[in-house]
Motif scaffolding. Structure first.
Motif, PDB file in Angstrom:
ATOM      1  N   GLU A   1      43.153  26.973  51.124  1.00 48.51           N
ATOM      2  CA  GLU A   1      42.812  28.394  50.961  1.00 48.51           C
ATOM      3  C   GLU A   1      41.586  28.811  51.781  1.00 48.51           C
ATOM      4  O   GLU A   1      41.664  29.718  52.600  1.00 48.51           O
TER       5      GLU A   1
ATOM      6  N   ARG B   1      45.940  32.588  45.956  1.00 48.08           N
ATOM      7  CA  ARG B   1      44.530  32.449  46.337  1.00 48.08           C
ATOM      8  C   ARG B   1      44.336  32.773  47.815  1.00 48.08           C
ATOM      9  O   ARG B   1      43.386  33.459  48.193  1.00 48.08           O
TER      10      ARG B   1
ATOM     11  N   GLY C   1      43.035  36.535  48.920  1.00 48.31           N
ATOM     12  CA  GLY C   1      41.705  36.358  49.486  1.00 48.31           C
ATOM     13  C   GLY C   1      41.537  37.051  50.824  1.00 48.31           C
ATOM     14  O   GLY C   1      40.413  37.390  51.215  1.00 48.31           O
TER      15      GLY C   1
ATOM     16  N   HIS D   1      42.568  29.285  38.376  1.00 52.41           N
ATOM     17  CA  HIS D   1      41.987  29.679  39.664  1.00 52.41           C
ATOM     18  C   HIS D   1      42.973  30.418  40.557  1.00 52.41           C
ATOM     19  O   HIS D   1      42.659  30.677  41.720  1.00 52.41           O
TER      20      HIS D   1
ATOM     21  N   ASP E   1      41.431  33.552  42.128  1.00 57.47           N
ATOM     22  CA  ASP E   1      40.080  33.481  42.679  1.00 57.47           C
ATOM     23  C   ASP E   1      39.951  34.254  43.988  1.00 57.47           C
ATOM     24  O   ASP E   1      38.917  34.865  44.263  1.00 57.47           O
TER      25      ASP E   1
ATOM     26  N   ARG F   1      39.534  37.818  43.093  1.00 59.67           N
ATOM     27  CA  ARG F   1      38.250  38.103  42.434  1.00 59.67           C
ATOM     28  C   ARG F   1      37.077  38.082  43.403  1.00 59.67           C
ATOM     29  O   ARG F   1      36.180  38.937  43.317  1.00 59.67           O
ATOM     30  N   TRP F   2      37.075  37.137  44.329  1.00 61.51           N
ATOM     31  CA  TRP F   2      35.876  36.929  45.130  1.00 61.51           C
ATOM     32  C   TRP F   2      35.949  37.462  46.556  1.00 61.51           C
ATOM     33  O   TRP F   2      34.897  37.630  47.201  1.00 61.51           O
ATOM     34  N   TYR F   3      37.158  37.730  47.072  1.00 62.48           N
ATOM     35  CA  TYR F   3      37.249  38.043  48.497  1.00 62.48           C
ATOM     36  C   TYR F   3      38.046  39.308  48.834  1.00 62.48           C
ATOM     37  O   TYR F   3      37.955  39.781  49.963  1.00 62.48           O
TER      38      TYR F   3
ATOM     39  N   ASP G   1      42.229  36.293  33.176  1.00 65.14           N
ATOM     40  CA  ASP G   1      41.880  35.828  34.521  1.00 65.14           C
ATOM     41  C   ASP G   1      42.281  36.870  35.557  1.00 65.14           C
ATOM     42  O   ASP G   1      41.505  37.194  36.468  1.00 65.14           O
TER      43      ASP G   1
ATOM     44  N   ALA H   1      39.813  39.447  37.639  1.00 69.21           N
ATOM     45  CA  ALA H   1      39.880  39.360  39.102  1.00 69.21           C
ATOM     46  C   ALA H   1      40.126  40.736  39.718  1.00 69.21           C
ATOM     47  O   ALA H   1      39.476  41.109  40.704  1.00 69.21           O
TER      48      ALA H   1
ATOM     49  N   SER I   1      37.016  42.883  39.336  1.00 71.36           N
ATOM     50  CA  SER I   1      35.987  42.446  40.283  1.00 71.36           C
ATOM     51  C   SER I   1      36.286  42.967  41.683  1.00 71.36           C
ATOM     52  O   SER I   1      35.368  43.372  42.417  1.00 71.36           O
TER      53      SER I   1
END
Length: 304
Positions: A116, A148, A152, A176, A179, A182-184, A208, A212, A215
């Motif tokens: 990823e 992911r 992302g 996950h 993820d 959520r983060w990218y 989850d 995400a 976020s």
């Protein structure tokens, strides 16, 4: 450590398939009484000034045993897709790794490449096509990896498919799997903003996924996202409330998407109070109350 590599495929270099290449390398903690008789793997070799080639470990730092010097593969694999004619070695290695993941589990753990972040650093059409195929593979583990990677990079196709397909959301309940979202995720298109709000607000989704999506909306914090961020302030989940606080604060303080610092220059909505109430703490009732009042006072002007 000494190996004889029976070459099956060459991803970069001059060795020919069928050749046998000798190479030597070093371990951080060698076992005096153990040796690996046979394994199938991706090897990274460098020319030496004299003698056999040098093994370049997959991971930097401490190399615990032989299998961390190379990338182990299942007994029979093929690249997950054909690389482009102008592909570099990085893409060819990633497609080999994806083919290994698709073929099944390894006999033993060893050196690895996390697909990823590797893909996110250098996305290619061939790898993207593999991940999109995995979304409908029916395999929860492959689906989670694909989500992911694709979310992302803010891939709109995967987000639309995730929002429209309850079975896909259920198949990817790995902790996950979201993820990347959520983060990218950083796609500010209004249609994508609405899909994120839909995913965050659907109580049938896992927390989850909802966290995400919330976020991601906070990271985007466009004008279209503000009504949804204001709704998050009423959530019973402190993480979701924190997304509302953080998203509204980043908009009011003129923080560019993907940044953590306000942009220079004047901005109509930025005040000493909005700066003072920056943050993402959903437990901070003072900040939650401030942003509720801020939204009530400003939502009409913001919609003009």
């Amino acid at each position: 450590m000494t190996v004889s590599v029976h070459v099956e495929r060459v991803l970069k270099g001059k060795s020919a398939p069928g050749a046998v290449v000798s190479a030597v390398g070093s371990l951080s903690q060698p076992w005096q009484t153990r040796a690996i008789g046979h394994d199938r793997a991706i090897f990274f070799l460098a020319n030496a000034s004299a003698g056999p080639m040098r093994l370049v470990p997959v991971t930097s730092g401490f190399v615990p045993d032989e299998r961390w010097v190379y990338l182990p593969l299942p007994d029979a694999t093929a690249p997950a897709a054909s690389p482009a004619t102008n592909s570099d070695a990085g893409e060819r290695v990633l497609l080999e790794v994806l083919g290994g993941i698709e073929a099944g589990p390894l006999k033993q753990i060893g050196g690895f490449i996390d697909p990823e972040p590797t893909y996110r650093a250098s996305p290619t059409p061939a790898a993207r096509a593999v991940f999109r195929r995995w979304l409908t593979s029916g395999s929860p583990s492959l689906t989670a990896i694909a989500l992911r990677a694709l979310l992302g990079e803010a891939d709109p196709t995967s987000l639309s498919l995730l929002a429209a397909n309850p079975a896909l959301r259920s198949a990817a309940l790995d902790a996950h799997a979201f993820d990347g979202l959520r983060w990218y995720f950083h796609n500010a298109d209004p249609a994508r903003v609405r899909l994120l709000a839909q995913l965050a607000g659907d109580g049938a989704n896992s927390m989850d996924l909802r966290v995400a999506a919330a976020s991601a909306l906070a990271r985007v914090h466009t004008t279209e996202a503000l009504p949804f961020l204001a709704q998050f302030l009423e959530s019973t989940d402190p993480t979701v409330r924190g997304c509302g606080v953080g998203g509204l604060a980043m908009f009011a303080n003129h923080v560019p998407i993907g940044s953590h610092e306000p942009a220079a220059g004047d901005w109509r909505w930025r005040t000493e109070e909005t700066i003072a109430h920056s943050g993402t703490d959903g437990h901070d009732q003072d900040s939650v109350r401030f942003w509720k009042n801020w939204w009530v006072a400003n939502h009409t002007a913001l919609s003009e």
